[in-house]
Design a protein around this motif. Structure first.
Motif, short mmCIF file in Angstrom:
data_model
loop_
_atom_site.label_atom_id
_atom_site.label_comp_id
_atom_site.label_asym_id
_atom_site.label_seq_id
_atom_site.Cartn_x
_atom_site.Cartn_y
_atom_site.Cartn_z
N LEU A 81 0.83 -1.21 0.00
CA LEU A 81 0.00 0.00 0.00
C LEU A 81 0.86 1.26 0.00
O LEU A 81 0.60 2.20 -0.76
CB LEU A 81 -0.92 -0.02 1.22
N LEU A 82 1.89 1.28 0.83
CA LEU A 82 2.76 2.46 0.91
C LEU A 82 3.53 2.68 -0.39
O LEU A 82 3.62 3.81 -0.89
CB LEU A 82 3.74 2.29 2.08
N VAL A 83 4.08 1.60 -0.94
CA VAL A 83 4.82 1.73 -2.20
C VAL A 83 3.88 2.14 -3.33
O VAL A 83 4.23 2.96 -4.19
CB VAL A 83 5.54 0.41 -2.54
N GLY A 84 2.67 1.58 -3.33
CA GLY A 84 1.70 1.97 -4.35
C GLY A 84 1.32 3.43 -4.24
O GLY A 84 1.13 4.11 -5.26
N HIS A 85 1.22 3.92 -3.01
CA HIS A 85 0.90 5.35 -2.82
C HIS A 85 2.05 6.24 -3.30
O HIS A 85 1.82 7.24 -3.99
CB HIS A 85 0.61 5.61 -1.35
N MET A 86 3.27 5.86 -2.96
CA MET A 86 4.41 6.70 -3.35
C MET A 86 4.68 6.64 -4.85
O MET A 86 5.21 7.60 -5.42
CB MET A 86 5.67 6.25 -2.58
N SER A 87 4.32 5.54 -5.49
CA SER A 87 4.61 5.38 -6.92
C SER A 87 3.52 5.91 -7.82
O SER A 87 3.67 5.91 -9.04
CB SER A 87 4.86 3.90 -7.24
N SER A 88 2.40 6.31 -7.25
CA SER A 88 1.28 6.78 -8.06
C SER A 88 1.30 8.30 -8.15
O SER A 88 1.93 9.00 -7.35
CB SER A 88 -0.05 6.30 -7.47
N GLU A 89 0.60 8.80 -9.14
CA GLU A 89 0.47 10.24 -9.34
C GLU A 89 -0.51 10.81 -8.31
O GLU A 89 -1.53 10.18 -8.02
CB GLU A 89 -0.07 10.48 -10.77
N MET A 103 14.56 5.47 -11.30
CA MET A 103 15.04 4.13 -11.62
C MET A 103 14.97 3.21 -10.40
O MET A 103 14.62 2.03 -10.52
CB MET A 103 16.48 4.21 -12.14
N CYS A 104 15.27 3.74 -9.22
CA CYS A 104 15.14 2.94 -7.99
C CYS A 104 13.68 2.55 -7.76
O CYS A 104 13.38 1.42 -7.35
CB CYS A 104 15.67 3.72 -6.80
N ALA A 105 12.77 3.48 -8.02
CA ALA A 105 11.34 3.18 -7.85
C ALA A 105 10.89 2.10 -8.83
O ALA A 105 10.11 1.22 -8.48
CB ALA A 105 10.52 4.45 -8.05
N GLN A 106 11.39 2.16 -10.06
CA GLN A 106 11.05 1.12 -11.02
C GLN A 106 11.56 -0.24 -10.57
O GLN A 106 10.85 -1.25 -10.65
CB GLN A 106 11.63 1.47 -12.39
N ASN A 212 1.57 1.69 -12.10
CA ASN A 212 2.57 2.62 -11.55
C ASN A 212 3.90 2.50 -12.27
O ASN A 212 4.60 3.50 -12.50
CB ASN A 212 2.76 2.37 -10.06
N LEU A 213 4.26 1.27 -12.62
CA LEU A 213 5.52 1.06 -13.32
C LEU A 213 5.50 1.72 -14.70
O LEU A 213 6.48 2.35 -15.12
CB LEU A 213 5.79 -0.44 -13.45
N ALA A 214 4.38 1.60 -15.39
CA ALA A 214 4.26 2.26 -16.69
C ALA A 214 4.33 3.78 -16.55
O ALA A 214 4.97 4.46 -17.36
CB ALA A 214 2.94 1.85 -17.35
N TYR A 215 3.70 4.30 -15.49
CA TYR A 215 3.75 5.75 -15.28
C TYR A 215 5.17 6.21 -14.97
O TYR A 215 5.63 7.24 -15.47
CB TYR A 215 2.81 6.14 -14.14
N LEU A 216 5.88 5.45 -14.14
CA LEU A 216 7.26 5.83 -13.80
C LEU A 216 8.16 5.82 -15.02
O LEU A 216 9.01 6.70 -15.19
CB LEU A 216 7.80 4.88 -12.72
N ARG A 217 7.98 4.84 -15.89
CA ARG A 217 8.79 4.79 -17.11
C ARG A 217 8.48 5.97 -18.02
O ARG A 217 9.39 6.61 -18.57
CB ARG A 217 8.54 3.48 -17.83
#
Length: 242
Positions: A81-89, A103-106, A212-217
């Motif tokens: 949940l925390l990682v999903g929150h930090m990785s989302s817009e 890159m670390c987030a990916q 989230n991974l697609a958004y980060l890329r």
């Protein structure tokens, strides 16, 4: 004036809602519901199974195993949940604003996706295991346990692969066994449904991580393109000055 104030409240509500990781939060809630149902179903089921089989040592390990599994899954679910929150817009724009952090987030999201895949497969296997007692207890509704003498009903646990000090229940004992078994099946059905819910929550987490991974890329590519554009503009200004 009232209309403007209502629009302002709506905008504030939508702004607050945009900060909530809805996908991860829904998956986390499903996970908690599944863990709660699994805990209650297995604890009640184990105790009733001991009473039905007249064996206090039956499934002696279930309480300790359940504590470890539930606590571990709660911690893992909260981490997801925390990682999903930090990785989302829009949170990721403030947390992973640089290329290295992105890159670390990916990498973190890729690791969690693989981990969720393994956990999801494990819970599917657990669901299959929990389906076994549901199937065996359902035989009390459909199977004919009439003994060879055609006067009493008996059940021999050896035929079902159960190693129990008392193997055979006949007559009045079988009636008690049947009554308790029909009550017991509800607990194992609840545990089975809960295990399926946990597997569904992990699939939901994987969907969120993929998004989230697609958004980060895409965010990293946009950042690199912005740097390239700034470099090109700076070079153009320098050439014009000369």
């Amino acid at each position: 004036m009232r209309k403007a104030r209502n629009e302002s409240c709506s905008e504030r509500f939508l702004h607050c809602l945009s900060q909530v990781p809805c996908g991860s939060l829904i998956a986390w809630i499903i996970l908690l519901v599944g863990l709660g149902g699994l805990t209650g179903g297995l604890l009640i089921g184990a105790q009733k199974s001991r009473d039905m089989l007249e064996n206090t040592e039956f499934l002696w390990f279930i309480e300790y195993t359940l504590i470890g599994v539930v606590v571990s899954m709660f911690v893992i679910g909260t981490l997801l949940l925390l990682v999903g929150h930090m990785s989302s817009e829009p949170t990721s724009r403030h947390v992973f604003q640089t290329t290295n952090k992105n890159m670390c987030a990916q990498g973190l999201n890729i690791f969690l996706m693989a981990f969720c895949y393994i956990l999801g497969f494990s819970w599917i296997v657990a669901s299959v295991v929990l389906a076994v007692p549901v199937y065996l207890l359902s035989l009390l509704y459909f199977a004919d346990f009439t003994a060879a003498n055609k006067t009493t009903k008996c059940v021999n646990l050896v035929h079902y692969g159960l190693d129990n000090p008392r193997q055979e229940f006949c007559g009045a004992d079988f009636q008690n066994f049947e009554r308790e078994g029909k009550q017991l099946i509800i607990s194992y059905i609840a545990a089975l449904i809960s295990a399926i819910l946990i597997a569904i929550s992990l699939v939901h987490f994987m969907i969120v991580i993929s998004a989230n991974l697609a958004y980060l890329r895409n965010s990293r590519i946009a950042t690199l393109n912005a740097y390239d554009d700034d470099g090109a503009n700076s070079k153009l200004v320098a050439d014009t000055t000369m």
